[in-house]
Design a protein around this motif. Sequence first.
Motif, PDB file in Angstrom:
ATOM      1  N   UNK A 121     111.495  66.782  65.644  1.00 38.50           N
ATOM      2  CA  UNK A 121     111.900  66.580  67.170  1.00 38.50           C
ATOM      3  C   UNK A 121     113.424  67.179  67.150  1.00 38.50           C
ATOM      4  N   UNK A 122     114.289  67.154  66.490  1.00 41.39           N
ATOM      5  CA  UNK A 122     115.547  67.240  66.168  1.00 41.39           C
ATOM      6  C   UNK A 122     115.573  69.416  65.529  1.00 41.39           C
ATOM      7  N   UNK A 123     116.181  69.289  66.583  1.00 40.48           N
ATOM      8  CA  UNK A 123     116.792  70.990  66.867  1.00 40.48           C
ATOM      9  C   UNK A 123     117.384  71.253  65.681  1.00 40.48           C
ATOM     10  N   UNK A 124     117.423  72.112  64.185  1.00 40.58           N
ATOM     11  CA  UNK A 124     118.564  72.739  63.496  1.00 40.58           C
ATOM     12  C   UNK A 124     119.620  72.890  64.711  1.00 40.58           C
ATOM     13  N   UNK A 125     120.828  71.891  63.162  1.00 35.50           N
ATOM     14  CA  UNK A 125     122.333  72.056  64.502  1.00 35.50           C
ATOM     15  C   UNK A 125     123.222  73.512  65.239  1.00 35.50           C
ATOM     16  N   UNK A 126     122.228  74.477  64.276  1.00 35.95           N
ATOM     17  CA  UNK A 126     122.867  75.782  65.286  1.00 35.95           C
ATOM     18  C   UNK A 126     122.239  76.385  66.061  1.00 35.95           C
ATOM     19  N   UNK A 127     121.096  75.840  66.483  1.00 35.40           N
ATOM     20  CA  UNK A 127     120.027  76.510  66.911  1.00 35.40           C
ATOM     21  C   UNK A 127     120.651  75.446  68.369  1.00 35.40           C
ATOM     22  N   UNK A 128     120.684  74.353  68.357  1.00 36.06           N
ATOM     23  CA  UNK A 128     121.647  73.377  69.540  1.00 36.06           C
ATOM     24  C   UNK A 128     122.179  73.960  71.082  1.00 36.06           C
ATOM     25  N   UNK A 129     122.506  75.172  70.616  1.00 30.70           N
ATOM     26  CA  UNK A 129     123.185  75.021  71.471  1.00 30.70           C
ATOM     27  C   UNK A 129     122.646  77.188  72.032  1.00 30.70           C
ATOM     28  N   UNK A 137     121.390  86.983  73.358  1.00 34.00           N
ATOM     29  CA  UNK A 137     121.576  85.469  72.762  1.00 34.00           C
ATOM     30  C   UNK A 137     123.198  84.883  73.043  1.00 34.00           C
ATOM     31  N   UNK A 138     123.163  84.015  73.668  1.00 34.72           N
ATOM     32  CA  UNK A 138     124.917  83.328  74.129  1.00 34.72           C
ATOM     33  C   UNK A 138     125.045  81.757  73.483  1.00 34.72           C
ATOM     34  N   UNK A 139     125.629  81.593  72.833  1.00 35.44           N
ATOM     35  CA  UNK A 139     126.382  80.284  72.126  1.00 35.44           C
ATOM     36  C   UNK A 139     127.103  79.525  72.815  1.00 35.44           C
ATOM     37  N   UNK A 144     130.609  82.427  71.813  1.00 32.32           N
ATOM     38  CA  UNK A 144     129.618  83.716  71.480  1.00 32.32           C
ATOM     39  C   UNK A 144     128.377  84.575  71.977  1.00 32.32           C
ATOM     40  N   UNK A 145     128.733  85.574  72.366  1.00 24.75           N
ATOM     41  CA  UNK A 145     127.490  86.308  73.222  1.00 24.75           C
ATOM     42  C   UNK A 145     126.946  87.737  72.353  1.00 24.75           C
ATOM     43  N   UNK A 146     125.290  87.874  72.201  1.00 23.17           N
ATOM     44  CA  UNK A 146     125.162  89.038  71.764  1.00 23.17           C
ATOM     45  C   UNK A 146     123.494  89.681  72.749  1.00 23.17           C
ATOM     46  N   UNK A 147     123.919  90.686  72.631  1.00 24.56           N
ATOM     47  CA  UNK A 147     122.346  91.547  73.358  1.00 24.56           C
ATOM     48  C   UNK A 147     122.791  92.799  72.024  1.00 24.56           C
ATOM     49  N   UNK A 148     120.962  92.244  70.944  1.00 21.84           N
ATOM     50  CA  UNK A 148     121.336  93.159  70.147  1.00 21.84           C
ATOM     51  C   UNK A 148     122.142  92.784  68.925  1.00 21.84           C
ATOM     52  N   UNK A 160     130.362  81.893  82.160  1.00 25.85           N
ATOM     53  CA  UNK A 160     129.137  80.934  82.999  1.00 25.85           C
ATOM     54  C   UNK A 160     128.884  81.102  83.630  1.00 25.85           C
ATOM     55  N   UNK A 161     128.736  82.600  84.848  1.00 25.55           N
ATOM     56  CA  UNK A 161     127.715  83.142  85.528  1.00 25.55           C
ATOM     57  C   UNK A 161     127.007  83.287  84.116  1.00 25.55           C
ATOM     58  N   UNK A 162     126.941  84.214  83.577  1.00 28.53           N
ATOM     59  CA  UNK A 162     125.371  83.773  82.558  1.00 28.53           C
ATOM     60  C   UNK A 162     124.618  82.685  82.365  1.00 28.53           C
ATOM     61  N   UNK A 163     125.832  82.017  81.736  1.00 27.98           N
ATOM     62  CA  UNK A 163     125.068  81.217  81.278  1.00 27.98           C
ATOM     63  C   UNK A 163     123.754  79.981  82.554  1.00 27.98           C
ATOM     64  N   UNK A 164     124.556  80.169  83.660  1.00 25.78           N
ATOM     65  CA  UNK A 164     124.159  79.939  85.421  1.00 25.78           C
ATOM     66  C   UNK A 164     122.628  80.728  85.241  1.00 25.78           C
ATOM     67  N   UNK A 165     122.789  81.540  85.143  1.00 28.22           N
ATOM     68  CA  UNK A 165     121.473  82.315  85.037  1.00 28.22           C
ATOM     69  C   UNK A 165     120.685  82.424  83.527  1.00 28.22           C
ATOM     70  N   UNK A 166     120.741  81.992  82.588  1.00 24.75           N
ATOM     71  CA  UNK A 166     120.176  82.203  81.646  1.00 24.75           C
ATOM     72  C   UNK A 166     119.174  80.625  81.288  1.00 24.75           C
TER      73      UNK A 166
END
Length: 228
Positions: A121-129, A137-139, A144-148, A160-166
């Motif tokens: 049940x432990x996510x890899x640390x690099x995937x947690x956030x 993808x948003x870390x 960091x934010x990436x589109x493709x 903050x707005x993007x994180x709320x949406x996601x």
Amino acid sequence: MTKPNILVIEDEEKIARVLELELRFEGYEVEKALDGLEGLEKVREGSWDLILLDVMLPEMSGVDVLRRIRSGDDATKVIMLTAKDALDDKVSALDLGANDYITKPFQMEELLARVRAALRSQKPKEEEDVLQVADLKVNEATHEVHRGTASITLTATEFSLLVSFMKNERHVLDRQQLLDLVWGYDYYGDSNIVDVYVRYLRNKIDKGYDPQLIHTVRGVGYVLKDPR
């Protein structure tokens, strides 16, 4: 494949040694500490996938060690080793954020099964956030934010707005909900600021990309979703 790192904090040397040997035989990397202070020091110095933590420890109790671990926002999986009649300790440990507990004396097969369950049940640390919708993808930890393969720079409010949406993917959010999530409950300015920042965000994460992810729901609000 990297072996999971397990820290055993147990003051009974024979038990600690048996745990170390059994866990190493199962393919884990193992270190041990024989009192609470030494254990807490190792927790802070290392990177652990799982901690086996005895409740009754010299120098500092296991419950106090757990309290220090969780106070630092450390989400490492913790299995408590408790005496059979220590109900209060079990309750305290679970309330403080222990993931599981096993009572002494225990069967090694049961403990190993609990270890495997905790590690699954432990996510890899690099995937947690990391949040992801389609190729966006948003870390949260690094902002960091990436589109493709493209890196996108956002202001603090846009992020903050993007994180709320996601975090509310496929759920329609009205202007007031977005104001509360991004600007706070005590914001009393013009609600049109939401529309302004949604436009800013669209220009950065949707313009020139396929599919479009931020959608307007007329008369209601906005939703972020992959339409495919």
